[in-house]
Design a protein around this motif. Structure first.
Motif, PDB file in Angstrom:
ATOM      1  N   ASP A 144       8.213 -11.088   2.665  1.00 50.16           N
ATOM      2  CA  ASP A 144       9.026  -9.981   2.669  1.00 50.16           C
ATOM      3  C   ASP A 144       9.280  -8.916   4.273  1.00 50.16           C
ATOM      4  O   ASP A 144       9.059  -8.073   4.324  1.00 50.16           O
ATOM      5  N   GLY A 145       8.651  -9.980   5.204  1.00 51.89           N
ATOM      6  CA  GLY A 145       7.143  -9.339   6.434  1.00 51.89           C
ATOM      7  C   GLY A 145       7.017  -8.517   5.841  1.00 51.89           C
ATOM      8  O   GLY A 145       6.078  -8.285   7.593  1.00 51.89           O
ATOM      9  N   LEU A 146       5.789  -8.563   5.012  1.00 51.31           N
ATOM     10  CA  LEU A 146       4.649  -7.815   4.472  1.00 51.31           C
ATOM     11  C   LEU A 146       3.497  -8.631   4.689  1.00 51.31           C
ATOM     12  O   LEU A 146       3.165  -9.575   4.287  1.00 51.31           O
ATOM     13  N   MET A 147       1.996  -8.705   5.690  1.00 51.84           N
ATOM     14  CA  MET A 147       0.725  -9.017   5.366  1.00 51.84           C
ATOM     15  C   MET A 147       0.086  -8.868   4.003  1.00 51.84           C
ATOM     16  O   MET A 147       0.262  -7.425   3.667  1.00 51.84           O
ATOM     17  N   PHE A 148       0.096 -10.016   2.956  1.00 52.79           N
ATOM     18  CA  PHE A 148      -0.433  -9.568   1.574  1.00 52.79           C
ATOM     19  C   PHE A 148      -1.768 -10.244   1.854  1.00 52.79           C
ATOM     20  O   PHE A 148      -2.438 -10.289   0.302  1.00 52.79           O
ATOM     21  N   GLY A 149      -2.132 -11.150   3.171  1.00 55.88           N
ATOM     22  CA  GLY A 149      -3.168 -12.314   2.219  1.00 55.88           C
ATOM     23  C   GLY A 149      -3.559 -12.662   3.514  1.00 55.88           C
ATOM     24  O   GLY A 149      -2.838 -12.592   4.745  1.00 55.88           O
ATOM     25  N   PRO A 171     -16.209 -10.843   9.944  1.00 55.42           N
ATOM     26  CA  PRO A 171     -17.791 -11.357  10.846  1.00 55.42           C
ATOM     27  C   PRO A 171     -17.915 -10.122  11.669  1.00 55.42           C
ATOM     28  O   PRO A 171     -17.854  -9.533  12.573  1.00 55.42           O
ATOM     29  N   GLY A 172     -19.587 -10.060  11.777  1.00 54.45           N
ATOM     30  CA  GLY A 172     -19.742  -8.733  11.964  1.00 54.45           C
ATOM     31  C   GLY A 172     -20.060  -7.483  10.818  1.00 54.45           C
ATOM     32  O   GLY A 172     -20.616  -6.056  11.748  1.00 54.45           O
ATOM     33  N   MET A 173     -20.044  -7.830   9.713  1.00 56.03           N
ATOM     34  CA  MET A 173     -20.028  -7.391   8.470  1.00 56.03           C
ATOM     35  C   MET A 173     -19.517  -5.723   7.882  1.00 56.03           C
ATOM     36  O   MET A 173     -19.246  -5.062   7.827  1.00 56.03           O
ATOM     37  N   TYR A 174     -18.231  -5.773   9.069  1.00 57.51           N
ATOM     38  CA  TYR A 174     -16.908  -4.818   8.928  1.00 57.51           C
ATOM     39  C   TYR A 174     -16.762  -5.026   7.977  1.00 57.51           C
ATOM     40  O   TYR A 174     -15.860  -6.293   6.795  1.00 57.51           O
ATOM     41  N   GLU A 175     -16.824  -3.825   6.501  1.00 63.54           N
ATOM     42  CA  GLU A 175     -15.700  -4.736   5.143  1.00 63.54           C
ATOM     43  C   GLU A 175     -14.377  -4.303   4.935  1.00 63.54           C
ATOM     44  O   GLU A 175     -14.254  -3.475   5.923  1.00 63.54           O
ATOM     45  N   THR A 176     -13.415  -4.613   4.254  1.00 60.72           N
ATOM     46  CA  THR A 176     -12.638  -4.513   4.515  1.00 60.72           C
ATOM     47  C   THR A 176     -11.569  -4.550   3.030  1.00 60.72           C
ATOM     48  O   THR A 176     -12.634  -4.321   2.245  1.00 60.72           O
ATOM     49  N   SER A 177     -10.331  -4.680   2.600  1.00 60.79           N
ATOM     50  CA  SER A 177      -9.881  -4.289   1.658  1.00 60.79           C
ATOM     51  C   SER A 177      -9.064  -5.318   1.159  1.00 60.79           C
ATOM     52  O   SER A 177      -8.391  -5.450   0.097  1.00 60.79           O
ATOM     53  N   LEU A 183      -7.153 -11.267  -1.125  1.00 65.46           N
ATOM     54  CA  LEU A 183      -5.755 -10.599  -0.758  1.00 65.46           C
ATOM     55  C   LEU A 183      -5.867  -9.344  -1.176  1.00 65.46           C
ATOM     56  O   LEU A 183      -6.567  -9.253  -0.895  1.00 65.46           O
ATOM     57  N   LYS A 184      -4.544  -9.169  -0.530  1.00 68.50           N
ATOM     58  CA  LYS A 184      -4.761  -7.398  -0.394  1.00 68.50           C
ATOM     59  C   LYS A 184      -5.067  -6.356  -1.273  1.00 68.50           C
ATOM     60  O   LYS A 184      -4.532  -6.875  -2.345  1.00 68.50           O
ATOM     61  N   ARG A 228       2.810  -0.448  -0.747  1.00 67.05           N
ATOM     62  CA  ARG A 228       2.607   1.117  -0.892  1.00 67.05           C
ATOM     63  C   ARG A 228       1.932   1.231   0.950  1.00 67.05           C
ATOM     64  O   ARG A 228       2.168   2.402   1.502  1.00 67.05           O
ATOM     65  N   ALA A 229       0.815   0.664   1.236  1.00 73.52           N
ATOM     66  CA  ALA A 229       0.326   0.574   2.931  1.00 73.52           C
ATOM     67  C   ALA A 229       0.989   1.073   3.801  1.00 73.52           C
ATOM     68  O   ALA A 229       1.294   2.143   4.576  1.00 73.52           O
ATOM     69  N   GLN A 230       2.696  -0.227   3.124  1.00 73.65           N
ATOM     70  CA  GLN A 230       3.360   0.228   4.432  1.00 73.65           C
ATOM     71  C   GLN A 230       4.370   1.512   4.479  1.00 73.65           C
ATOM     72  O   GLN A 230       4.687   2.387   5.477  1.00 73.65           O
ATOM     73  N   ALA A 231       4.274   2.016   3.185  1.00 78.61           N
ATOM     74  CA  ALA A 231       5.512   3.271   3.022  1.00 78.61           C
ATOM     75  C   ALA A 231       4.855   4.523   3.407  1.00 78.61           C
ATOM     76  O   ALA A 231       5.089   5.462   3.865  1.00 78.61           O
ATOM     77  N   ALA A 232       2.820   4.976   3.588  1.00 79.55           N
ATOM     78  CA  ALA A 232       1.961   5.391   3.513  1.00 79.55           C
ATOM     79  C   ALA A 232       2.319   5.654   5.145  1.00 79.55           C
ATOM     80  O   ALA A 232       2.023   6.812   5.862  1.00 79.55           O
TER      81      ALA A 232
END
Length: 124
Positions: free
Chosen positions: A35-40, A70-76, A49-50, A104-108
Motif C-alpha cells: 500500500d505504498g508504505l515500506m514495512f520491511g 553497517p557502521g553500527m547504526y541501530e534501526t527499528s 520487518l519494521k 503509524r509512522a506515516q500518520a505521525a
C-alpha cells in the motif's frame, strides 16, 4: 551483502497474504512495500520487518534480532522468528505488526506536516 533474486521472490511470496507486496532495490538492499508504505527490508538474504514502540515488544519477546545498518547504526527493523520464514501463515501476524508500524509512522509524519507553526518561528 548481495541479495539473491530467488530470495526476493521468496520474501514477496511469504508476505503476499498481507496484500500486494512490491520489492524495490535501495541502498544496496531491497525495501518491501505494501500500500505504498515500506514495512520491511531485505539484506544479505535476510528479512527484517519494521517495528515501533507499540510492536517492538512482540519482536523482543520472541527473541528477534535487530537489523543494524553497517557502521553500527541501530534501526527499528527486526528479523521475525525462524519459524515464520518458511510459512506464509506464520509470517502474517509479524507482517501485520510491521505494516501497522508503517501506517503509524506515516500518520505521525503527516501530523507533523499539518502542525501549525508557532508565531515567530522561522521556516526551514
Amino acid at each position: 551483502m548481495a541479495i539473491s533474486p530467488s530470495f526476493v521472490d521468496h520474501a514477496v511470496d511469504l508476505l503476499s497474504a498481507l496484500g500486494p507486496v512490491q520489492a524495490r532495490r535501495m541502498f544496496g538492499g531491497v525495501g518491501l512495500y505494501c500500500d505504498g508504505l515500506m514495512f520491511g527490508l531485505l539484506d544479505g538474504d535476510e528479512l527484517f520487518l519494521k517495528t515501533d514502540g507499540e510492536t517492538r515488544p512482540w519482536f523482543l519477546e520472541a527473541g528477534c534480532r535487530m537489523w543494524i545498518y553497517p557502521g553500527m547504526y541501530e534501526t527499528s527493523y527486526y528479523r521475525p522468528p525462524d519459524e515464520a520464514h518458511e510459512d506464509a501463515e506464520a509470517m502474517l501476524p509479524w507482517a501485520r505488526l510491521a505494516l501497522d508500524a508503517a501506517v503509524r509512522a506515516q500518520a505521525a509524519r503527516g501530523a507533523k506536516a499539518r502542525a501549525p507553526r508557532r508565531a515567530g518561528a522561522k521556516a526551514r
